[in-house]
Scaffold this motif. Sequence first.
Motif, mmCIF file in Angstrom:
data_model
loop_
_atom_site.group_PDB
_atom_site.id
_atom_site.type_symbol
_atom_site.label_atom_id
_atom_site.label_comp_id
_atom_site.label_asym_id
_atom_site.label_seq_id
_atom_site.Cartn_x
_atom_site.Cartn_y
_atom_site.Cartn_z
ATOM 1 N N PHE A 256 2.731 -13.622 -1.186
ATOM 2 C CA PHE A 256 2.978 -14.453 -0.008
ATOM 3 C C PHE A 256 3.780 -15.708 -0.347
ATOM 4 C CE2 PHE A 256 -0.151 -11.679 1.782
ATOM 5 C CZ PHE A 256 0.110 -11.670 3.143
ATOM 6 N N SER A 257 3.982 -15.987 -1.610
ATOM 7 C CA SER A 257 4.795 -17.145 -1.995
ATOM 8 C C SER A 257 6.273 -16.790 -2.103
ATOM 9 C CB SER A 257 4.302 -17.704 -3.333
ATOM 10 O OG SER A 257 4.504 -16.755 -4.378
ATOM 11 N N ASN A 258 6.592 -15.504 -1.929
ATOM 12 C CA ASN A 258 7.984 -15.067 -2.080
ATOM 13 C C ASN A 258 8.292 -14.003 -1.024
ATOM 14 O OD1 ASN A 258 10.568 -14.808 -3.213
ATOM 15 N ND2 ASN A 258 9.887 -13.160 -4.571
ATOM 16 N N LEU A 259 8.252 -14.408 0.241
ATOM 17 C CA LEU A 259 8.455 -13.479 1.347
ATOM 18 C C LEU A 259 9.931 -13.429 1.733
ATOM 19 C CD1 LEU A 259 5.407 -14.460 3.595
ATOM 20 C CD2 LEU A 259 5.655 -12.363 2.248
ATOM 21 N N VAL A 260 10.532 -12.256 1.616
ATOM 22 C CA VAL A 260 11.901 -12.045 2.092
ATOM 23 C C VAL A 260 11.802 -11.567 3.532
ATOM 24 C CG1 VAL A 260 14.026 -10.753 1.768
ATOM 25 C CG2 VAL A 260 12.666 -11.461 -0.228
ATOM 26 N N PHE A 261 12.530 -12.211 4.434
ATOM 27 C CA PHE A 261 12.378 -11.932 5.861
ATOM 28 C C PHE A 261 12.598 -10.451 6.160
ATOM 29 C CE2 PHE A 261 12.817 -11.982 10.342
ATOM 30 C CZ PHE A 261 12.222 -13.151 10.806
ATOM 31 N N ALA B 156 5.808 -20.528 7.295
ATOM 32 C CA ALA B 156 5.629 -19.080 7.276
ATOM 33 C C ALA B 156 4.906 -18.632 8.545
ATOM 34 C CB ALA B 156 4.848 -18.651 6.041
ATOM 35 N N SER B 157 5.042 -17.359 8.861
ATOM 36 C CA SER B 157 4.443 -16.823 10.087
ATOM 37 C C SER B 157 4.372 -15.303 9.976
ATOM 38 C CB SER B 157 5.277 -17.219 11.314
ATOM 39 O OG SER B 157 6.613 -16.743 11.185
ATOM 40 N N LEU B 158 3.775 -14.680 10.993
ATOM 41 C CA LEU B 158 3.756 -13.226 11.089
ATOM 42 C C LEU B 158 4.762 -12.834 12.157
ATOM 43 C CD1 LEU B 158 2.143 -10.675 10.014
ATOM 44 C CD2 LEU B 158 0.963 -10.753 12.225
ATOM 45 N N THR C 91 4.230 -5.430 12.389
ATOM 46 C CA THR C 91 4.324 -6.853 12.037
ATOM 47 C C THR C 91 4.704 -7.008 10.574
ATOM 48 O OG1 THR C 91 1.996 -7.098 11.375
ATOM 49 C CG2 THR C 91 2.496 -7.369 13.719
ATOM 50 N N CYS C 92 5.232 -8.180 10.250
ATOM 51 C CA CYS C 92 5.567 -8.470 8.853
ATOM 52 C C CYS C 92 5.462 -9.966 8.590
ATOM 53 C CB CYS C 92 6.955 -7.954 8.489
ATOM 54 S SG CYS C 92 8.242 -8.245 9.700
ATOM 55 N N PRO C 93 4.811 -10.355 7.502
ATOM 56 C CA PRO C 93 4.754 -11.773 7.142
ATOM 57 C C PRO C 93 6.119 -12.239 6.666
ATOM 58 C CG PRO C 93 3.763 -10.436 5.413
ATOM 59 C CD PRO C 93 4.111 -9.498 6.530
ATOM 60 N N VAL C 94 6.533 -13.420 7.136
ATOM 61 C CA VAL C 94 7.882 -13.901 6.818
ATOM 62 C C VAL C 94 7.868 -15.387 6.493
ATOM 63 C CG1 VAL C 94 9.008 -12.178 8.287
ATOM 64 C CG2 VAL C 94 8.407 -14.410 9.257
ATOM 65 N N GLY C 95 8.877 -15.783 5.753
ATOM 66 C CA GLY C 95 9.156 -17.196 5.549
ATOM 67 C C GLY C 95 10.276 -17.613 6.484
ATOM 68 N N ASN C 96 11.017 -18.654 6.121
ATOM 69 C CA ASN C 96 12.118 -19.136 6.949
ATOM 70 C C ASN C 96 13.279 -18.148 6.924
ATOM 71 O OD1 ASN C 96 10.936 -21.615 7.749
ATOM 72 N ND2 ASN C 96 11.446 -22.506 5.769
ATOM 73 N N TYR C 97 13.901 -17.927 8.105
ATOM 74 C CA TYR C 97 15.063 -17.045 8.194
ATOM 75 C C TYR C 97 16.273 -17.702 7.519
ATOM 76 C CZ TYR C 97 18.156 -13.512 10.228
ATOM 77 O OH TYR C 97 19.046 -12.490 10.399
ATOM 78 N N TYR C 98 16.493 -18.972 7.848
ATOM 79 C CA TYR C 98 17.532 -19.757 7.177
ATOM 80 C C TYR C 98 16.840 -20.867 6.388
ATOM 81 C CZ TYR C 98 20.949 -17.560 10.316
ATOM 82 O OH TYR C 98 21.734 -16.665 10.989
#
Length: 355
Positions: free
Chosen positions: A22-27, A135-137, A164-171
Amino acid sequence: MKTSLAIPVTKTQSSRLSQTDFSNLVFGKTISDHMFVADYKNGEWTDLRIEPYAPLDLSPSNATLHYGQSIFEGLKAYRNDAGEILVFRADANWKRMNESAERMCMPSLPEEVFMDGLTQLVELDKDWVPSAKGASLYIRPFMFAMDEYIGVKPSDTYKFIIFTCPVGNYYSKPVSVKVETKFTRANEGGTGAAKTAGNYAASLYPALQAQKAGYDQLLWTDGKSHSKIEESGTMNVMFKINGKIITAPIDGGTILKGITRNSVIQLANDWNEELEERFLTVTELKEALEAGTLEEAFGTGTAATIAHIFKINIDGTDYILPEKSENAFSHRVLAALDGIKYGTEADPHEWIIKI
Protein backbone atom coordinates in the motif's frame (compact mmCIF):
# COMPACT_ATOMS: atom_id res chain seq x y z
CA MET A 1 -25.88 3.43 4.42
CA LYS A 2 -28.80 1.01 4.64
CA THR A 3 -29.32 -1.30 1.69
CA SER A 4 -32.50 -2.98 0.49
CA LEU A 5 -31.23 -5.83 -1.69
CA ALA A 6 -30.00 -9.13 -0.28
CA ILE A 7 -27.08 -9.79 -2.62
CA PRO A 8 -25.50 -13.27 -2.36
CA VAL A 9 -21.75 -13.27 -1.74
CA THR A 10 -19.11 -15.80 -2.72
CA LYS A 11 -15.91 -14.90 -0.90
CA THR A 12 -12.48 -15.44 -2.36
CA GLN A 13 -10.44 -18.33 -1.02
CA SER A 14 -7.13 -16.60 -1.77
CA SER A 15 -7.12 -12.93 -0.81
CA ARG A 16 -4.33 -10.82 -2.31
CA LEU A 17 -4.56 -8.22 0.45
CA SER A 18 -1.52 -9.39 2.43
CA GLN A 19 0.66 -9.28 -0.70
CA THR A 20 -0.29 -5.71 -1.58
CA ASP A 21 2.23 -2.92 -1.00
CA PHE A 22 0.00 0.00 0.00
CA SER A 23 3.02 2.32 0.13
CA ASN A 24 3.64 1.88 -3.60
CA LEU A 25 0.27 1.95 -5.38
CA VAL A 26 0.36 2.45 -9.15
CA PHE A 27 -2.98 3.88 -10.26
CA GLY A 28 -5.26 1.17 -11.65
CA LYS A 29 -2.79 -1.72 -11.35
CA THR A 30 -3.86 -3.32 -8.06
CA ILE A 31 -7.37 -4.82 -7.99
CA SER A 32 -9.29 -5.71 -4.83
CA ASP A 33 -10.58 -9.21 -4.07
CA HIS A 34 -14.22 -9.08 -5.23
CA MET A 35 -16.57 -7.67 -7.85
CA PHE A 36 -20.30 -7.07 -8.06
CA VAL A 37 -22.01 -8.53 -11.14
CA ALA A 38 -25.54 -8.25 -12.59
CA ASP A 39 -26.93 -9.55 -15.88
CA TYR A 40 -29.59 -7.92 -18.05
CA LYS A 41 -31.86 -10.46 -19.79
CA ASN A 42 -35.46 -10.37 -21.00
CA GLY A 43 -35.84 -6.73 -20.04
CA GLU A 44 -34.68 -6.89 -16.41
CA TRP A 45 -31.57 -6.99 -14.27
CA THR A 46 -31.12 -10.45 -12.77
CA ASP A 47 -28.66 -12.70 -10.93
CA LEU A 48 -27.15 -9.98 -8.76
CA ARG A 49 -24.12 -11.34 -6.92
CA ILE A 50 -20.72 -10.54 -5.42
CA GLU A 51 -17.99 -12.95 -6.35
CA PRO A 52 -14.18 -13.15 -6.49
CA TYR A 53 -12.57 -10.84 -9.04
CA ALA A 54 -11.71 -13.05 -12.00
CA PRO A 55 -11.41 -13.07 -15.81
CA LEU A 56 -14.61 -13.06 -17.85
CA ASP A 57 -15.76 -15.74 -20.28
CA LEU A 58 -16.66 -13.94 -23.54
CA SER A 59 -17.62 -15.18 -26.98
CA PRO A 60 -15.49 -13.97 -29.91
CA SER A 61 -18.75 -12.65 -31.38
CA ASN A 62 -19.51 -10.56 -28.29
CA ALA A 63 -21.20 -7.40 -29.54
CA THR A 64 -19.06 -5.03 -27.46
CA LEU A 65 -15.86 -6.29 -29.05
CA HIS A 66 -17.17 -5.36 -32.48
CA TYR A 67 -19.51 -2.39 -32.01
CA GLY A 68 -18.38 -0.70 -28.81
CA GLN A 69 -21.48 -0.64 -26.61
CA SER A 70 -19.59 0.01 -23.39
CA ILE A 71 -19.95 2.69 -20.71
CA PHE A 72 -18.27 3.23 -17.36
CA GLU A 73 -18.00 5.45 -14.32
CA GLY A 74 -15.31 6.29 -11.79
CA LEU A 75 -15.66 7.33 -8.16
CA LYS A 76 -13.75 6.95 -4.91
CA ALA A 77 -14.08 5.79 -1.32
CA TYR A 78 -11.96 7.28 1.48
CA ARG A 79 -11.01 6.26 5.02
CA ASN A 80 -11.44 8.92 7.70
CA ASP A 81 -9.43 9.24 10.92
CA ALA A 82 -11.97 7.09 12.76
CA GLY A 83 -11.52 4.28 10.24
CA GLU A 84 -14.94 4.80 8.64
CA ILE A 85 -15.40 4.46 4.87
CA LEU A 86 -16.78 7.50 3.02
CA VAL A 87 -17.93 7.42 -0.63
CA PHE A 88 -18.08 10.71 -2.55
CA ARG A 89 -21.18 11.55 -4.63
CA ALA A 90 -22.09 8.01 -5.74
CA ASP A 91 -25.64 9.13 -6.56
CA ALA A 92 -24.27 11.56 -9.14
CA ASN A 93 -22.33 8.74 -10.80
CA TRP A 94 -25.46 6.59 -10.95
CA LYS A 95 -27.41 9.38 -12.65
CA ARG A 96 -24.63 10.10 -15.13
CA MET A 97 -24.25 6.42 -15.96
CA ASN A 98 -27.91 6.25 -16.88
CA GLU A 99 -27.49 9.30 -19.12
CA SER A 100 -24.63 7.51 -20.89
CA ALA A 101 -26.76 4.36 -21.13
CA GLU A 102 -29.58 6.24 -22.84
CA ARG A 103 -27.21 7.73 -25.43
CA MET A 104 -25.67 4.31 -26.13
CA CYS A 105 -29.03 2.46 -26.41
CA MET A 106 -28.37 0.51 -23.22
CA PRO A 107 -30.76 -0.28 -20.34
CA SER A 108 -30.95 2.02 -17.34
CA LEU A 109 -29.76 0.79 -13.97
CA PRO A 110 -32.22 0.94 -11.05
CA GLU A 111 -30.79 3.00 -8.21
CA GLU A 112 -30.85 0.06 -5.78
CA VAL A 113 -28.85 -2.14 -8.16
CA PHE A 114 -26.13 0.47 -8.56
CA MET A 115 -26.07 1.77 -4.98
CA ASP A 116 -26.62 -1.50 -3.11
CA GLY A 117 -24.16 -3.36 -5.28
CA LEU A 118 -21.56 -0.63 -4.76
CA THR A 119 -22.00 -0.23 -1.01
CA GLN A 120 -22.11 -3.96 -0.25
CA LEU A 121 -19.00 -4.53 -2.39
CA VAL A 122 -17.08 -1.73 -0.65
CA GLU A 123 -18.22 -3.01 2.75
CA LEU A 124 -16.92 -6.49 1.92
CA ASP A 125 -13.57 -5.17 0.67
CA LYS A 126 -13.27 -2.33 3.20
CA ASP A 127 -9.78 -3.47 4.25
CA TRP A 128 -8.64 -2.50 0.76
CA VAL A 129 -9.42 1.18 1.40
CA PRO A 130 -6.02 2.84 2.03
CA SER A 131 -5.46 5.02 5.07
CA ALA A 132 -2.54 7.11 3.76
CA LYS A 133 -3.15 10.77 2.95
CA GLY A 134 -3.94 11.22 -0.75
CA ALA A 135 -4.81 7.54 -1.21
CA SER A 136 -8.28 6.15 -1.80
CA LEU A 137 -10.24 3.20 -3.18
CA TYR A 138 -11.09 3.80 -6.82
CA ILE A 139 -14.46 2.30 -7.79
CA ARG A 140 -15.11 1.32 -11.41
CA PRO A 141 -18.73 0.52 -12.41
CA PHE A 142 -19.14 -0.43 -16.07
CA MET A 143 -21.70 -1.96 -18.43
CA PHE A 144 -21.23 -3.67 -21.77
CA ALA A 145 -23.19 -5.58 -24.40
CA MET A 146 -23.34 -9.38 -24.17
CA ASP A 147 -25.17 -10.48 -27.34
CA GLU A 148 -23.30 -13.08 -29.39
CA TYR A 149 -24.24 -11.60 -32.72
CA ILE A 150 -22.42 -9.99 -35.63
CA GLY A 151 -24.84 -7.29 -36.70
CA VAL A 152 -25.06 -3.57 -36.14
CA LYS A 153 -27.88 -3.13 -33.64
CA PRO A 154 -28.26 -2.52 -29.91
CA SER A 155 -27.67 -5.64 -27.88
CA ASP A 156 -30.53 -7.33 -26.04
CA THR A 157 -28.34 -8.54 -23.17
CA TYR A 158 -25.82 -6.73 -20.98
CA LYS A 159 -23.51 -7.24 -18.04
CA PHE A 160 -22.93 -4.69 -15.26
CA ILE A 161 -19.85 -5.03 -13.07
CA ILE A 162 -18.27 -3.02 -10.27
CA PHE A 163 -14.71 -3.66 -9.13
CA THR A 164 -12.38 -1.57 -6.99
CA CYS A 165 -8.69 -0.81 -6.69
CA PRO A 166 -6.62 1.01 -4.07
CA VAL A 167 -4.85 3.99 -5.62
CA GLY A 168 -2.52 6.83 -4.85
CA ASN A 169 -2.43 10.19 -6.64
CA TYR A 170 -3.11 10.11 -10.40
CA TYR A 171 -0.77 13.05 -10.98
CA SER A 172 2.08 13.41 -8.50
CA LYS A 173 3.11 16.84 -9.77
CA PRO A 174 1.70 19.74 -11.85
CA VAL A 175 1.01 18.83 -15.46
CA SER A 176 1.94 20.23 -18.86
CA VAL A 177 -0.64 20.38 -21.64
CA LYS A 178 -0.70 21.04 -25.37
CA VAL A 179 -3.60 22.72 -27.17
CA GLU A 180 -4.80 20.27 -29.83
CA THR A 181 -5.98 21.94 -33.06
CA LYS A 182 -5.84 19.04 -35.54
CA PHE A 183 -7.49 15.99 -33.98
CA THR A 184 -10.97 16.02 -32.49
CA ARG A 185 -12.29 14.37 -29.35
CA ALA A 186 -16.00 15.07 -29.92
CA ASN A 187 -18.41 16.84 -32.24
CA GLU A 188 -21.92 18.17 -31.69
CA GLY A 189 -24.38 15.35 -32.15
CA GLY A 190 -21.76 12.75 -31.21
CA THR A 191 -21.10 10.87 -27.98
CA GLY A 192 -18.81 13.40 -26.29
CA ALA A 193 -21.07 13.80 -23.25
CA ALA A 194 -21.36 10.04 -22.71
CA LYS A 195 -18.73 8.21 -20.69
CA THR A 196 -18.29 5.57 -23.34
CA ALA A 197 -15.17 3.60 -24.18
CA GLY A 198 -15.01 4.76 -27.80
CA ASN A 199 -14.41 8.37 -26.82
CA TYR A 200 -11.23 7.35 -25.03
CA ALA A 201 -10.09 5.05 -27.83
CA ALA A 202 -10.31 7.93 -30.30
CA SER A 203 -8.20 10.14 -28.04
CA LEU A 204 -5.29 7.74 -27.60
CA TYR A 205 -3.31 8.50 -30.76
CA PRO A 206 -3.18 12.31 -30.46
CA ALA A 207 -2.54 12.02 -26.71
CA LEU A 208 0.36 9.67 -27.39
CA GLN A 209 1.87 12.13 -29.86
CA ALA A 210 1.65 14.87 -27.22
CA GLN A 211 3.30 12.62 -24.64
CA LYS A 212 6.12 11.82 -27.05
CA ALA A 213 6.62 15.57 -27.40
CA GLY A 214 6.92 15.91 -23.61
CA TYR A 215 3.39 16.89 -22.53
CA ASP A 216 1.19 15.08 -20.04
CA GLN A 217 -2.16 15.81 -21.66
CA LEU A 218 -3.99 17.65 -24.40
CA LEU A 219 -6.36 20.57 -24.21
CA TRP A 220 -9.03 19.54 -26.70
CA THR A 221 -10.67 22.18 -28.87
CA ASP A 222 -14.04 22.11 -30.62
CA GLY A 223 -14.33 19.90 -33.69
CA LYS A 224 -15.69 22.60 -36.01
CA SER A 225 -13.20 25.43 -35.79
CA HIS A 226 -10.62 24.26 -33.21
CA SER A 227 -10.91 27.75 -31.76
CA LYS A 228 -12.55 27.00 -28.38
CA ILE A 229 -11.14 25.09 -25.42
CA GLU A 230 -13.37 22.15 -24.40
CA GLU A 231 -11.72 19.79 -21.92
CA SER A 232 -8.54 17.85 -21.24
CA GLY A 233 -7.89 14.16 -21.79
CA THR A 234 -8.74 12.88 -18.32
CA MET A 235 -10.54 15.86 -16.85
CA ASN A 236 -12.58 19.00 -17.31
CA VAL A 237 -10.50 22.16 -17.26
CA MET A 238 -10.83 25.59 -15.64
CA PHE A 239 -8.97 28.87 -16.04
CA LYS A 240 -8.79 31.90 -13.76
CA ILE A 241 -8.22 35.13 -15.69
CA ASN A 242 -8.31 38.57 -14.04
CA GLY A 243 -10.02 37.09 -10.98
CA LYS A 244 -12.72 35.25 -12.95
CA ILE A 245 -12.98 31.46 -13.26
CA ILE A 246 -13.93 30.26 -16.74
CA THR A 247 -14.94 26.73 -17.68
CA ALA A 248 -16.61 25.29 -20.77
CA PRO A 249 -20.40 24.72 -20.65
CA ILE A 250 -21.77 21.18 -20.67
CA ASP A 251 -25.04 21.78 -22.52
CA GLY A 252 -23.61 21.34 -26.02
CA GLY A 253 -23.22 17.57 -25.85
CA THR A 254 -19.45 17.51 -26.46
CA ILE A 255 -18.17 17.67 -22.90
CA LEU A 256 -18.44 15.18 -20.06
CA LYS A 257 -20.60 16.32 -17.15
CA GLY A 258 -17.80 16.08 -14.63
CA ILE A 259 -18.84 15.45 -11.04
CA THR A 260 -15.68 17.03 -9.66
CA ARG A 261 -16.32 19.95 -12.03
CA ASN A 262 -19.83 20.33 -10.63
CA SER A 263 -18.48 20.15 -7.06
CA VAL A 264 -15.90 22.86 -7.77
CA ILE A 265 -18.55 25.12 -9.27
CA GLN A 266 -20.75 24.61 -6.21
CA LEU A 267 -17.91 25.54 -3.86
CA ALA A 268 -17.01 28.56 -6.01
CA ASN A 269 -20.62 29.74 -5.73
CA ASP A 270 -20.56 29.13 -1.97
CA TRP A 271 -17.50 31.37 -1.74
CA ASN A 272 -18.96 34.07 -4.03
CA GLU A 273 -16.24 33.55 -6.61
CA GLU A 274 -16.90 35.06 -10.03
CA LEU A 275 -17.40 32.16 -12.44
CA GLU A 276 -18.55 31.89 -16.04
CA GLU A 277 -19.59 28.72 -17.83
CA ARG A 278 -18.56 29.64 -21.35
CA PHE A 279 -16.01 28.62 -23.93
CA LEU A 280 -12.59 30.22 -23.63
CA THR A 281 -11.12 30.71 -27.07
CA VAL A 282 -7.57 29.71 -27.90
CA THR A 283 -6.93 33.35 -28.81
CA GLU A 284 -8.16 34.53 -25.40
CA LEU A 285 -6.00 31.94 -23.67
CA LYS A 286 -2.91 32.98 -25.64
CA GLU A 287 -3.54 36.66 -24.96
CA ALA A 288 -3.98 36.01 -21.24
CA LEU A 289 -0.77 34.01 -21.13
CA GLU A 290 1.18 36.72 -22.94
CA ALA A 291 -0.32 39.50 -20.82
CA GLY A 292 0.24 37.63 -17.57
CA THR A 293 -3.46 37.76 -16.66
CA LEU A 294 -3.91 33.97 -16.55
CA GLU A 295 -3.63 33.39 -12.82
CA GLU A 296 -4.46 29.68 -12.68
CA ALA A 297 -5.26 26.74 -14.94
CA PHE A 298 -6.26 23.36 -13.56
CA GLY A 299 -8.08 20.17 -14.39
CA THR A 300 -10.93 18.66 -12.40
CA GLY A 301 -11.74 14.95 -12.34
CA THR A 302 -12.31 11.93 -10.12
CA ALA A 303 -8.89 10.43 -10.77
CA ALA A 304 -6.98 13.71 -10.82
CA THR A 305 -9.18 15.61 -8.30
CA ILE A 306 -7.50 19.00 -8.92
CA ALA A 307 -4.56 18.82 -11.34
CA HIS A 308 -2.54 22.03 -11.42
CA ILE A 309 -1.33 23.01 -14.90
CA PHE A 310 2.08 24.68 -15.02
CA LYS A 311 2.79 24.75 -18.78
CA ILE A 312 0.58 25.25 -21.84
CA ASN A 313 1.76 24.82 -25.43
CA ILE A 314 -0.06 26.80 -28.14
CA ASP A 315 1.05 26.55 -31.77
CA GLY A 316 4.51 25.34 -30.82
CA THR A 317 5.16 27.93 -28.10
CA ASP A 318 5.42 26.92 -24.43
CA TYR A 319 3.96 29.28 -21.85
CA ILE A 320 4.90 28.80 -18.20
CA LEU A 321 2.23 29.81 -15.70
CA PRO A 322 3.17 31.94 -12.67
CA GLU A 323 3.66 30.43 -9.25
CA LYS A 324 0.39 30.30 -7.35
CA SER A 325 -0.01 31.72 -3.85
CA GLU A 326 -1.12 29.51 -0.97
CA ASN A 327 -4.49 31.26 -1.17
CA ALA A 328 -5.01 30.45 -4.85
CA PHE A 329 -8.49 29.17 -5.66
CA SER A 330 -7.25 25.80 -6.94
CA HIS A 331 -5.34 25.18 -3.68
CA ARG A 332 -8.31 26.19 -1.54
CA VAL A 333 -10.84 24.12 -3.47
CA LEU A 334 -8.56 21.06 -3.42
CA ALA A 335 -8.20 21.39 0.36
CA ALA A 336 -11.96 21.82 0.76
CA LEU A 337 -12.77 18.77 -1.38
CA ASP A 338 -10.20 16.65 0.45
CA GLY A 339 -11.61 17.81 3.77
CA ILE A 340 -15.10 16.68 2.78
CA LYS A 341 -13.91 13.40 1.29
CA TYR A 342 -11.77 12.43 4.28
CA GLY A 343 -14.33 13.64 6.80
CA THR A 344 -12.25 16.42 8.37
CA GLU A 345 -14.53 19.21 7.13
CA ALA A 346 -18.31 19.73 7.14
CA ASP A 347 -20.33 18.28 4.26
CA PRO A 348 -22.97 21.01 3.68
CA HIS A 349 -24.23 19.57 0.39
CA GLU A 350 -24.51 15.98 1.66
CA TRP A 351 -22.09 14.58 -0.87
CA ILE A 352 -20.78 11.81 1.38
CA ILE A 353 -22.26 8.34 1.85
CA LYS A 354 -20.93 6.56 4.92
CA ILE A 355 -20.55 2.79 4.44
